[in-house]
Design an enzyme around this catalytic site. Structure first.
Site, PDB file in Angstrom:
ATOM      1  N   ASN B 241       0.819  -1.212   0.000  1.00 18.94           N
ATOM      2  CA  ASN B 241       0.000   0.000   0.000  1.00 18.94           C
ATOM      3  C   ASN B 241       0.844   1.249   0.000  1.00 18.94           C
ATOM      4  O   ASN B 241       2.033   1.234   0.288  1.00 18.94           O
ATOM      5  CB  ASN B 241      -0.946   0.011   1.209  1.00 18.94           C
ATOM      6  N   CYS B 242       0.193   2.346  -0.332  1.00 21.74           N
ATOM      7  CA  CYS B 242       0.837   3.642  -0.196  1.00 21.74           C
ATOM      8  C   CYS B 242      -0.046   4.597   0.573  1.00 21.74           C
ATOM      9  O   CYS B 242       0.400   5.643   0.970  1.00 21.74           O
ATOM     10  CB  CYS B 242       1.152   4.235  -1.561  1.00 21.74           C
TER      11      CYS B 242
END
Lengths: 349, 426, 62
Positions: B241-242
């Site tokens: 994820n970011c």
């Protein structure tokens, strides 16, 4: 550099005029320092000098608030100060209110940097912490030395127009404005220490006190939905394909208003989401999943609702400040009311 | 469970003919590594750059940062279920190329990717400016769907890190650290007087660029569960994820989880660190209720006196955070939560989307909405035009001189909610 | 209309209709188009019901 001209505001007690029996003492101006002003002068060490002291009894000030403020302000102004220091008031309630009133009036009306100092539980602290910087002090005059040591460098910094850091660095009572700064220890270490303190019943200070949220009275019900004009508003970031107004993917600074006259279905060719806080794939495939235009058109046709409003409003509720959202809502609400919209369906993601 | 970390201190990365680690320098044969990563048919091209501390380099859009490690002894391999076969990790010996990292970049996947500046004001906010970074720039084949694109780049990063880690297998470590967690029973007998503490780690699990993998399992599909802390050090948890770059936990963060480190530092002295409860942050309300119920239940089952809860991301996960906190406090277990803030550019707005009186002990990683000016750099690795659209950027962020005005949230790791940094706010 | 009802309650919404999931509050990609529309119809009927119901305090229309 020239010495800054400072004016000091104190009460009858610190001016050694008297205690409670002299609390009705009327405003009075004296040249130079009086009482605790000596310690301030010494700490200024040549960078500033108290050129005048304004003294007022606490009862007089609080019982004649408007007039006393005016009188005190005029006296302060007459010294042509670059800087005003009120108190410190420690835990004296009426003195705290007076110091807060004077310092904020100086800041607002004279446009001159002003600070005060108080114990955190002084009622003046709660009343004025958002108006002026209040340096946190001990609860009695025994804390004068420490108070002076904290107030002087801060006052000089403020007068010089330097950047003011976070409350924890500068020593002022938190004023609701969150300011970033670098702590000495990393967050995880602070968390472990805070937990150990909490477990052993020792005092600890949360770095973020839980906020209070606004409440609004519910609006009355819509009398007849079948005759109502209903508008769609979303924080899910649904925009015409290409995001023509460049609404930010996070921390939106604006909202969009788009015409959906003659639109019966949102498709992947025409609409998408600009929101950067959720998986966009599903909304991009079919934006009706966030902004249900298709079904509301159906309802319109069936006569279940009067009408779907011609425009929809949209923004991204992702990392967007409450203040921004509030400002958007005020404008959107006004427009919707002016356009004769009866009800709003607000969808969020 | 006991794990020995052998730290090999890395001072530099250079390209060379033979991939190896020698005298604190990693040498990389670009062609060899490039060929390995190009095996993925979804990747059109791979290129490499080196970014060292102090260099006038800007990297964006950054997807993940990964520390190279290798299992020297003990069960399993690094990144079990992702790179190595599924086997319980966290025992034996692991070598670490300390001071180096793999940074994945290349065409933007979504909005959430970040910026790493190797010098200047932006560098102060990201821990990765202090590392010697091998930047892996992966460009996808045309028309690749977002989910497949994210996966391809994620796996490329892990592969590259495993490749580098492997170079440290037979190298003598400069320092050795030992971490040990006894079983519940042994712990109680060994430290009867010490308060028992667990760590509740919330993992972002909301779909594209919001996912986290545990032993290869997409954590959104798992119930709340328990890990030994040392499992994290062997890559049991991997980032996919970011979120917003500032408060995503990169794989580097998971490997070097600071809460785990700092609890170990007091373990056996001031507290008894019993283990890690990992839980998710899903998009369904029922999941949020169920997962937080389980966090509280497992904390109770472990018989702990206190927990530290760390969040990942912001907005709706604020609710998961508050649910975890409230439900664990309701069991009579003391909590400290770690979060960050979205208080507006002026710092005057409410910082969290949810709140509860039981959350009376909060550590904050700072206000992510703060504006920051990043001066132009000599070299940009990646795609500079992403600055206008990534979370925290806005139309006009990118100036004609190459400088960028953005919110702190674009900087990878800036307001990390594991408490990795010193940044805070009041 | 929102998925994370606790947030709506915390921030003070008065008429709340719980929805499906954060990325698709009024739909579900796992279903067919027609099934999705059906969900959407039901949720919007609830919303219309909420709008035409007098409330004196925060109310969740389950």
């Amino acid at each position: 550099m020239e010495k800054l001209r400072a004016v000091h505001y104190i009460n009858q007690f610190f001016a050694q005029i008297g205690g409670e029996e002299k609390a009705d003492h009327k405003p009075e101006a004296r040249e130079g320092f009086v009482g605790p002003g000596m310690a301030f002068n010494a700490e200024f060490s040549g960078k500033a000098e108290i050129v005048g002291t304004v003294i007022c009894g606490d009862s007089y000030f609080n019982e004649n608030l408007e007039m006393a403020t005016k009188e005190v302000l005029a006296m302060i102004k007459s010294f042509k100060p670059d800087l005003v220091i009120a108190g410190p008031a420690f835990n004296a309630g009426r003195y705290g209110m007076a110091c807060g009133t004077v310092a904020s009036a100086v800041k607002k009306e004279l446009g001159i940097p002003a600070i005060t100092g108080m114990y955190i539980e002084n009622p003046g602290a709660d009343s004025f912490k958002k108006e002026v910087y209040i340096i946190e002090t001990k609860n009695s005059a025994a804390g004068m030395r420490d108070a002076v040591k904290a107030m002087v460098p801060f006052a000089l910094k403020l007068a010089a127009g330097e950047k003011i850091g976070a409350s924890a660095e500068e020593g002022y009572i938190p004023n609701g404005i969150r300011v970033n700064f670098f702590e000495k220890k990393r967050g995880s270490e602070r968390a472990v220490e805070m937990l150990l303190a909490k477990l052993s019943g020792k005092p600890f200070t949360t770095e973020f006190p839980m906020p209070d949220f606004d409440r609004v009275e519910p609006n009355p019900a819509v009398k007849d939905v079948s005759k109502a004009t209903i508008a769609l508003v979303t924080s899910g970031g649904i925009v015409p394909k290409g995001n023509p107004d460049h609404i930010e993917s996070s921390s939106a600074s604006k909202y969009g208003k788009y015409d959906i006259d003659g639109i019966f279905d949102l498709t992947d060719a025409t609409y998408e989401t600009a929101h950067g806080g959720y998986d966009p794939v599903y909304a991009n495939q079919d934006a009706d999943r966030v902004l249900p235009v298709d079904i509301l058109r159906e309802f319109e046709k069936e006569g279940k609702i009067g009408k779907l409003h011609r425009y929809y409003y949209t923004t991204t509720g992702n990392g967007t400040a409450v203040a921004s959202a509030k400002a958007f809502a005020e404008k959107i609400g006004k427009e919707l009311a002016a356009d004769g919209v009866d009800a709003v369906i607000l969808t969020s993601t | 469970m006991k794990l020995e970390l052998g730290n090999i201190i890395i001072h530099d990365i250079q390209f060379g003919n033979v991939s190896k680690v020698e005298k604190g320098i990693i040498y990389i044969n670009k062609d060899e590594l490039g060929a390995l990563l190009s095996e993925d048919e979804n990747i059109k091209s791979v290129s490499f750059e080196i970014a060292r501390p102090g260099e006038r380099i800007r990297i964006l859009p950054v997807k993940d940062v990964i520390e190279p490690r290798i299992k020297v002894s003990g069960r399993g391999g690094i990144f079990p279920g992702m790179m190595a076969k599924v086997d319980t990790v966290g025992t034996g010996r692991t070598n670490v190329l300390k001071g180096a990292a793999v940074v994945t970049a290349g065409k933007i996947v979504g909005f959430q990717e970040g910026i790493i500046d190797m010098s200047g004001p932006g560098a102060e906010y990201t821990p990765f400016s202090k590392l010697n970074n091998l930047v892996v720039i992966c460009e996808p084949v045309p028309g690749l769907a977002q989910h497949a694109h994210e996966k391809a780049v994620r796996l490329a990063g892990l592969k590259a890190a495993a490749y580098l880690g492997n170079l440290g297998k037979d190298i003598d470590a400069d320092e050795v650290e030992i971490f040990e967690t006894p079983s519940l029973k042994e712990g109680i007998l060994k430290y009867p007087e010490l308060p028992r503490v667990a760590y509740v780690q919330m993992l972002q699990t909301q779909g594209l660029l919001h996912d986290t993998y545990v032993y290869g399992v997409d954590m959104k599909q798992s119930l709340t569960t328990i890990l030994y802390p040392t499992e994290l050090m062997d890559g049991a948890v991997v980032s996919g994820n970011c979120v917003s770059a500032c408060d995503k936990n990169t794989t580097y963060h998971h490997l070097n989880n600071p809460v785990v480190r700092d609890l170990y530092a007091k373990h056996g002295k001031e507290l008894n660190f019993t283990g890690v409860i990992i839980t998710n942050e899903n998009v369904y309300l029922a999941d949020k209720e169920r997962s937080s119920d389980w966090s509280a239940k497992l904390a109770e089952l472990l018989g702990v006196d206190g927990v530290i809860i760390s969040q990942e991301g912001f907005g709706n996960p604020d609710t998961d955070l508050i649910m975890n906190c409230k439900k664990i406090e309701a069991k009579g277990i003391k909590t400290v939560i770690i979060t960050d803030e979205y208080a507006g550019r002026d710092g005057a707005s409410q910082s969290l989307a949810d709140a509860d009186a039981s959350a009376d002990a909060v550590v904050t990683g700072g206000n992510a909405n703060m504006l920051i000016k990043l001066p132009p750099m000599e070299k940009v690795i990646g795609h500079i035009e992403a600055a206008d659209v990534i979370a925290g950027g806005f139309d006009g962020s990118l100036k004609s001189d190459g400088s960028i005005e953005v919110e702190l949230q674009v900087i990878t790791g800036a307001t990390n909610e594991l408490g990795f940094n010193r940044l805070s706010a009041r | 209309m929102c998925t994370v009802v606790p947030i709506s309650l915390t921030v003070g919404a008065n008429r709340i209709v719980p929805t499906v999931a954060i990325p698709h509050p009024l739909g579900n990609p796992a279903l067919t188009k027609e099934e999705e529309k059906d969900i959407r119809r039901k949720l919007l009927n609830k919303a219309l019901n909420a709008l035409s119901t007098e409330v004196s305090e925060q109310t969740v229309f389950e």
